[in-house]
Design an enzyme around this catalytic site. Structure first.
Site, PDB file in Angstrom:
ATOM      1  N   TYR A 173       0.863  -1.181   0.000  1.00 21.52           N
ATOM      2  CA  TYR A 173       0.000   0.000   0.000  1.00 21.52           C
ATOM      3  C   TYR A 173       0.895   1.224   0.000  1.00 21.52           C
ATOM      4  O   TYR A 173       1.786   1.348   0.846  1.00 21.52           O
ATOM      5  CB  TYR A 173      -0.886  -0.014   1.254  1.00 21.52           C
ATOM      6  CG  TYR A 173      -1.787   1.184   1.400  1.00 21.52           C
ATOM      7  CD1 TYR A 173      -2.861   1.391   0.533  1.00 21.52           C
ATOM      8  CD2 TYR A 173      -1.568   2.118   2.417  1.00 21.52           C
ATOM      9  CE1 TYR A 173      -3.697   2.485   0.681  1.00 21.52           C
ATOM     10  CE2 TYR A 173      -2.403   3.216   2.570  1.00 21.52           C
ATOM     11  CZ  TYR A 173      -3.464   3.393   1.698  1.00 21.52           C
ATOM     12  OH  TYR A 173      -4.292   4.488   1.842  1.00 21.52           O
ATOM     13  N   ASP A 192       9.284   2.506  -0.270  1.00 22.75           N
ATOM     14  CA  ASP A 192       8.263   3.163   0.540  1.00 22.75           C
ATOM     15  C   ASP A 192       8.502   2.747   1.989  1.00 22.75           C
ATOM     16  O   ASP A 192       8.124   1.654   2.412  1.00 22.75           O
ATOM     17  CB  ASP A 192       6.866   2.744   0.070  1.00 22.75           C
ATOM     18  CG  ASP A 192       5.770   3.431   0.875  1.00 22.75           C
ATOM     19  OD1 ASP A 192       6.062   3.906   1.989  1.00 22.75           O
ATOM     20  OD2 ASP A 192       4.622   3.472   0.396  1.00 22.75           O
ATOM     21  N   LYS A 222       4.770   8.984   9.078  1.00 16.90           N
ATOM     22  CA  LYS A 222       4.571   8.436  10.430  1.00 16.90           C
ATOM     23  C   LYS A 222       5.588   8.928  11.452  1.00 16.90           C
ATOM     24  O   LYS A 222       5.436  10.019  11.988  1.00 16.90           O
ATOM     25  CB  LYS A 222       4.528   6.906  10.358  1.00 16.90           C
ATOM     26  CG  LYS A 222       3.437   6.427   9.358  1.00 16.90           C
ATOM     27  CD  LYS A 222       2.872   5.110   9.655  1.00 16.90           C
ATOM     28  CE  LYS A 222       1.992   4.573   8.549  1.00 16.90           C
ATOM     29  NZ  LYS A 222       0.573   4.647   8.789  1.00 16.90           N
TER      30      LYS A 222
HETATM   31  N1  HOZ Z   1      -0.757   2.484   6.470  1.00 12.96           N
HETATM   32  C1  HOZ Z   1      -1.774   2.707   7.440  1.00 12.96           C
HETATM   33  C2  HOZ Z   1      -2.548   1.466   7.699  1.00 12.96           C
HETATM   34  N2  HOZ Z   1      -1.977   0.351   7.143  1.00 12.96           N
HETATM   35  C3  HOZ Z   1      -2.600   3.824   7.037  1.00 12.96           C
HETATM   36  C4  HOZ Z   1      -3.562   4.220   8.094  1.00 12.96           C
HETATM   37  C5  HOZ Z   1      -4.825   4.670   7.465  1.00 12.96           C
HETATM   38  O1  HOZ Z   1      -5.082   4.348   6.306  1.00 12.96           O
HETATM   39  O2  HOZ Z   1      -5.576   5.329   8.178  1.00 12.96           O
END
Ligand code: HOZ
Length: 439
Positions: free
Chosen positions: A155, A250, A278
């Site tokens: 992602y 990433d 983050k």
């Molecule tokens: N990468 C985060 C969750 N896997 C993102 C948090 C979100 O989408 O709120």
């Protein structure tokens, strides 16, 4: 705060929170500002959080939970770390945003450049999504090519052409390819299974003149934790170097998480561009992308690739980020985090073995995922074999006893420096009791 009565989790009826959730749903789609926060995959309604302190969060009815969500990764120091909150307070006295350079931005940039081996210059943005989409634009501008390779289950935020077989909420809710993304926008995105170097080499050989970038989570954290196989990252480095393709790591999750220099330092493989987020904002909204000077200088105002942001390098977020990195740069921090996580994971495995519940745990640094399946999880397909119903029961059982886990099988648990020996012991005990109910 100290005098507040802490109730046993779930001892109170959920009336107050139900009301809050009903109210939220009136004004916010699904009642949440990011889909992963909804408890859709595990049933029930989300907790409404009142406050966080150290390793704990407290919901609006006063129940206490040991928190393994850690705001989905940023809170490596735990909630409300006093040094970080002090710096935020100090920064606030000076103003909240100027839309002009501030010394703090340079300081945070310098710290990032000194820490992350692949970053010679860095641009601050506001989120991981922004970092990834900007890095891809830059790679395309730099190479003059359009296609990109991404790996299934990774992602990289919610830009159109990256929401293809995407992990995180996209997988949790069963829409790894989002509606609303024109087919035309994804035609330049090539998908390959994570850890499949043979497929990568074949695709690169066939298309290399058109491929601008390979983007990857060097440690995947959005299909649960999935680790790169032996030599996989190095082979990606070799093939991208051979064909002049920009390698983008990433590290929004893994950056400053699995080591001070991220996954690239941990594995000794240095990408051309890196995305961060983050942790570098200490819990405030921040993202960043950086890399080789030669590539970064393609960015406006030096070069032809445009990217901008009113609140980029926001002074409050930058102050929180600087203080967080200062603490993380002290010796022994990552060893301590990794040791605690390893101890916890060993005991969880042992619980599964004793109770004959099929679990498979991937972990690295202070990240781990308990998959409800018997076999090794090494890519999206193997992660998807997990028993999501069993996970949902497990999640609810843990929650009832005061352990707040990410509400999806396809997310990562994060330990922080605030997680104590007692927290870990309680987690192991609760895990045992909960696994026992699944048999
Ligand atoms: N990468 C985060 C969750 N896997 C993102 C948090 C979100 O989408 O709120």
């Amino acid at each position: 705060m100290a005098s507040q009565i802490i109730r046993e989790p779930m001892a109170l009826e959920r009336k107050v929170m139900d009301k809050l959730f009903r109210e939220a749903q009136k004004y916010i789609p699904g009642g949440v500002n990011s889909p992963v926060r909804a408890f859709k995959a595990v049933g029930g309604d989300p907790l409404f959080i009142e406050r966080g302190m150290g390793s704990k969060v407290y919901d609006t009815s006063g129940s206490e939970f040991i928190d393994y969500v850690s705001s989905w990764g940023p809170l490596i120091l735990g909630h409300s770390h006093p040094q970080v909150t002090n710096q935020i307070r100090e920064a606030l006295q000076k103003g909240t945003s100027f839309g002009a350079p501030t010394p703090g931005e340079t300081e945070l940039a310098r710290m990032i450049v000194q820490a992350v081996p692949g970053i010679e210059k860095v641009r601050l943005v506001n989120s991981g999504t922004e970092a990834a989409m900007s890095a891809i634009r830059l790679a395309r501008g730099y190479t003059g090519r359009d296609k990109i390779i991404k790996f299934e289950g990774c992602y990289h935020g919610h830009a159109d052409y990256l929401l293809v077989k995407a992990g995180s909420g996209a997988t949790t809710f069963g829409f790894p390819d989002s509606a609303g993304v024109p087919q035309d926008f994804t035609r330049n995105t090539i998908l390959i299974p994570y850890n499949d170097i043979t497929a990568t080499e074949r695709v690169v050989k066939e298309n290399h003149q058109e491929i601008a970038a390979i983007i990857i989570e060097p440690v995947a954290g959005n299909m649960g934790v999935v680790l790169p196989g032996d030599g996989f990252l190095q082979k990606l480095r070799d093939i991208t170097r051979k064909y002049g393709i920009v390698l983008v790591f990433d590290e929004v999750i893994s950056g400053f998480r699995i080591s001070y220099g991220g996954a690239q330092q941990y594995f000794g493989v240095i990408p051309d561009l890196t995305c961060l987020g983050k942790i570098i904002g200490g819990g405030l909204p921040v993202g960043a992308y950086g890399g080789k000077k030669e590539i970064m200088e393609y960015l406006s105002p030096l070069g032809p690739v445009y990217q901008a942001g009113t609140l980029s390098g926001n002074p409050i977020a930058v102050a929180a980020g600087i203080e967080t990195l200062k603490i993380l740069s002290q010796p022994g921090i990552y060893e301590k985090l990794e040791q605690r996580t390893t101890n916890l994971v060993h005991s969880l495995r042992e619980n599964g073995r004793k109770l004959k519940v099929d679990i498979y745990i991937n972990h690295i640094g202070s990240m781990f995922t308990v998959f409800f399946c018997p076999d090794k999880v090494y890519d999206y397909k193997s992660a998807k074999k997990s028993d999501e119903k069993q996970f949902a029961h497990y999640f609810q059982g843990m929650l009832k006893k005061g352990i707040y886990l990410p509400c999806s099988q396809f997310e990562t648990n994060f330990l922080s420096l605030a997680h104590s020996r007692e927290d870990i012991e309680k987690t192991i005990k609760t895990n045992y009791e909960t696994l026992r109910t699944l048999k």
